[in-house]
Scaffold this active site. Structure first.
Site, PDB file in Angstrom:
ATOM      1  N   ARG A  60       0.803  -1.222   0.000  1.00 38.66           N
ATOM      2  CA  ARG A  60       0.000   0.000   0.000  1.00 38.66           C
ATOM      3  C   ARG A  60       0.839   1.276   0.000  1.00 38.66           C
ATOM      4  O   ARG A  60       0.598   2.191  -0.786  1.00 38.66           O
ATOM      5  CB  ARG A  60      -0.930   0.040   1.218  1.00 38.66           C
ATOM      6  CG  ARG A  60      -2.218  -0.694   1.036  1.00 38.66           C
ATOM      7  CD  ARG A  60      -2.696  -1.197   2.372  1.00 38.66           C
ATOM      8  NE  ARG A  60      -1.775  -2.245   2.811  1.00 38.66           N
ATOM      9  CZ  ARG A  60      -1.882  -3.522   2.432  1.00 38.66           C
ATOM     10  NH1 ARG A  60      -2.889  -3.902   1.713  1.00 38.66           N
ATOM     11  NH2 ARG A  60      -0.984  -4.412   2.798  1.00 38.66           N
ATOM     12  N   THR A  61       1.795   1.352   0.918  1.00 37.20           N
ATOM     13  CA  THR A  61       2.533   2.611   1.059  1.00 37.20           C
ATOM     14  C   THR A  61       3.279   2.921  -0.234  1.00 37.20           C
ATOM     15  O   THR A  61       3.203   4.028  -0.772  1.00 37.20           O
ATOM     16  CB  THR A  61       3.507   2.520   2.249  1.00 37.20           C
ATOM     17  OG1 THR A  61       2.771   2.111   3.397  1.00 37.20           O
ATOM     18  CG2 THR A  61       4.164   3.860   2.513  1.00 37.20           C
ATOM     19  N   LYS A  90      26.706  -3.338  -1.675  1.00 39.16           N
ATOM     20  CA  LYS A  90      28.175  -3.189  -1.800  1.00 39.16           C
ATOM     21  C   LYS A  90      28.755  -2.506  -0.569  1.00 39.16           C
ATOM     22  O   LYS A  90      29.904  -2.071  -0.571  1.00 39.16           O
ATOM     23  CB  LYS A  90      28.513  -2.361  -3.041  1.00 39.16           C
ATOM     24  CG  LYS A  90      27.964  -2.948  -4.323  1.00 39.16           C
ATOM     25  CD  LYS A  90      28.375  -2.066  -5.498  1.00 39.16           C
ATOM     26  CE  LYS A  90      27.642  -2.463  -6.766  1.00 39.16           C
ATOM     27  NZ  LYS A  90      27.803  -1.450  -7.812  1.00 39.16           N
ATOM     28  N   ARG A 111      11.493   3.877   2.916  1.00 39.61           N
ATOM     29  CA  ARG A 111      11.115   2.877   3.936  1.00 39.61           C
ATOM     30  C   ARG A 111      12.365   2.076   4.277  1.00 39.61           C
ATOM     31  O   ARG A 111      13.105   1.655   3.395  1.00 39.61           O
ATOM     32  CB  ARG A 111      10.022   1.942   3.428  1.00 39.61           C
ATOM     33  CG  ARG A 111       9.821   0.778   4.392  1.00 39.61           C
ATOM     34  CD  ARG A 111       8.593  -0.013   4.136  1.00 39.61           C
ATOM     35  NE  ARG A 111       7.399   0.707   4.544  1.00 39.61           N
ATOM     36  CZ  ARG A 111       6.197   0.145   4.659  1.00 39.61           C
ATOM     37  NH1 ARG A 111       6.038  -1.141   4.400  1.00 39.61           N
ATOM     38  NH2 ARG A 111       5.153   0.849   5.029  1.00 39.61           N
ATOM     39  N   HIS A 139       5.548   5.844  11.349  1.00 39.71           N
ATOM     40  CA  HIS A 139       4.964   5.711  10.004  1.00 39.71           C
ATOM     41  C   HIS A 139       4.020   6.914   9.842  1.00 39.71           C
ATOM     42  O   HIS A 139       2.794   6.767   9.870  1.00 39.71           O
ATOM     43  CB  HIS A 139       4.219   4.386   9.916  1.00 39.71           C
ATOM     44  CG  HIS A 139       3.894   3.919   8.528  1.00 39.71           C
ATOM     45  ND1 HIS A 139       3.971   4.755   7.417  1.00 39.71           N
ATOM     46  CD2 HIS A 139       3.485   2.715   8.062  1.00 39.71           C
ATOM     47  CE1 HIS A 139       3.619   4.061   6.351  1.00 39.71           C
ATOM     48  NE2 HIS A 139       3.327   2.824   6.711  1.00 39.71           N
TER      49      HIS A 139
HETATM   50  C1  NCD Z   1       1.927  -1.249   8.079  1.00 39.01           C
HETATM   51  C2  NCD Z   1       3.420  -1.015   8.161  1.00 39.01           C
HETATM   52  O1  NCD Z   1       4.148  -1.225   7.197  1.00 39.01           O
HETATM   53  O2  NCD Z   1       3.828  -0.573   9.224  1.00 39.01           O
HETATM   54  N1  NCD Z   1       1.496  -1.430   6.783  1.00 39.01           N
HETATM   55  C3  NCD Z   1       1.188  -0.313   6.071  1.00 39.01           C
HETATM   56  O3  NCD Z   1       2.028   0.510   5.790  1.00 39.01           O
HETATM   57  N2  NCD Z   1      -0.102  -0.154   5.762  1.00 39.01           N
HETATM   58  C4  NCD Z   1       1.407  -2.249   9.017  1.00 39.01           C
HETATM   59  C5  NCD Z   1       2.068  -3.587   9.104  1.00 39.01           C
HETATM   60  O4  NCD Z   1       2.992  -3.920   8.386  1.00 39.01           O
HETATM   61  O5  NCD Z   1       1.597  -4.343   9.948  1.00 39.01           O
END
Ligand code: NCD
Length: 315
Positions: A60-61, A90, A111, A139
């Site tokens: 999703r993100t 590397k 991320r 997040h």
């Molecule tokens: C979450 C995350 O990556 O922290 N997912 C997301 O971004 N919707 C929740 C998760 O991984 O449980």
């Protein structure tokens, strides 16, 4: 050179102007979903190049960010699986990678597996860094879309938020609760009560607990997820066990939505989940009118578009 406006923490959302970003999210959602004719996305990313660097799995993100960058006229560079497909393999430090990528892009969506990585990246980047999740840390854009989902349903109300599951390592809960604490007493102080439901080993970190209490939020904790735990709930926020961060849950079924909990949950409540889900959120609930998690994921598009629009219109 001016310091770029990073979005590393939920706190940055407040500094940027959360009320405006929420309103912008709503406007974009209305324009895209409800306008007749062609969907209207803002075009503030025209000619912009955005780097998407994912050192940890995401559906999703990553895809919602990339989708809105393209819809808003921008272009993307980057790599998924950056751990393997960037120079990290590397032995390049994150600092060096970010120093370089910030020469090639106008913003970086990052991320990373390590808590604090986004902060570290922001120190070395000459363009905005957007934290798309750093280990068990934060997040913030998930907090934005989560808060928007609560706000669009319960603006002006007094919300009881019940969070269930892995409250120790679930970063989405950390950012959402920290945001709720800092907004307490402001016009956006919708959340008055927080109910934490988790096994003792996965309880909410103590500093966050103290922060909520200090902010005047009525906080209660239990390790029993049952009908009593949800009786007064407006927002039921379920989470999965973060196994990849070492979380272990004795009985997953003990923290899963079941029929007696669904029956006890008020008719006006909403059920949220950041997704991906495991056993804690059974698919039979998907057709229940209180299920809001797919809308929540869709709101991620509009919230991220609003955030990018804000950053690119007022760099
Ligand atoms: C979450 C995350 O990556 O922290 N997912 C997301 O971004 N919707 C929740 C998760 O991984 O449980």
């Amino acid at each position: 050179m001016r310091t770029p406006q990073h979005v590393v923490s939920y706190r940055d959302l407040i500094d940027i102007g959360l009320t405006d970003v929420l309103q912008r999210t709503k406007d974009i959602k209305d324009d895209v979903l409800y306008m007749r004719g062609e969907p209207q996305w803002p075009d503030s990313l025209t000619n912009a190049v955005v780097a998407s660097l994912f050192y940890e799995a995401s559906t999703r993100t990553k895809l919602s960010f990339e989708s809105v960058v393209l819809r808003m006229g921008g272009r993307l560079i980057g790599t998924e699986n950056a751990e393997q497909f960037s120079s990290a393999i590397k032995g390049e430090s994150l600092a060096d990678s970010i120093r370089i990528v910030s020469m090639y892009a106008d913003a970086i969506i990052l991320r990373h597996v390590s808590e604090g990585a986004a902060n570290e990246a922001a120190r070395f980047s000459t363009v905005p860094v957007i934290n798309a999740g750093d280990g068990a840390g934060e997040h913030p854009t998930q907090a934005l879309l989560d808060f928007f989902t609560i706000w669009e349903r319960f603006a002006d109300s007094d919300v009881t938020l019940t969070v269930v599951g892995d409250l120790k390592n679930g970063r989405t809960v950390h950012s959402l609760l920290a945001l709720a604490a800092d907004l307490s007493g402001s016009d956006l102080g919708l959340v008055s009560r927080v109910r934490c439901v988790a096994p003792a080993a996965l309880a909410l970190p103590q500093p966050l607990h103290e922060r909520l209490t200090a902010a005047g939020i009525d906080l209660a904790q239990t390790d029993r997820f049952d009908a009593t735990a949800v009786k007064e709930t407006n927002v039921l926020y379920l989470t999965r066990t973060q196994k990849e961060r070492g979380s272990v849950i004795g009985s997953q079924a003990a923290y899963a939505l079941n029929e007696s909990i669904a029956t006890a949950l008020p008719a006006e409540a909403i059920v949220m989940h950041p997704l991906p889900r495991n056993e804690e959120l059974p698919t039979w609930f998907d057709t229940d009118p209180r299920a809001r998690y797919f809308t929540q994921a869709e709101n991620g598009l509009f919230a991220r578009a609003a955030l990018l629009d804000t950053l690119f219109q007022h760099p």
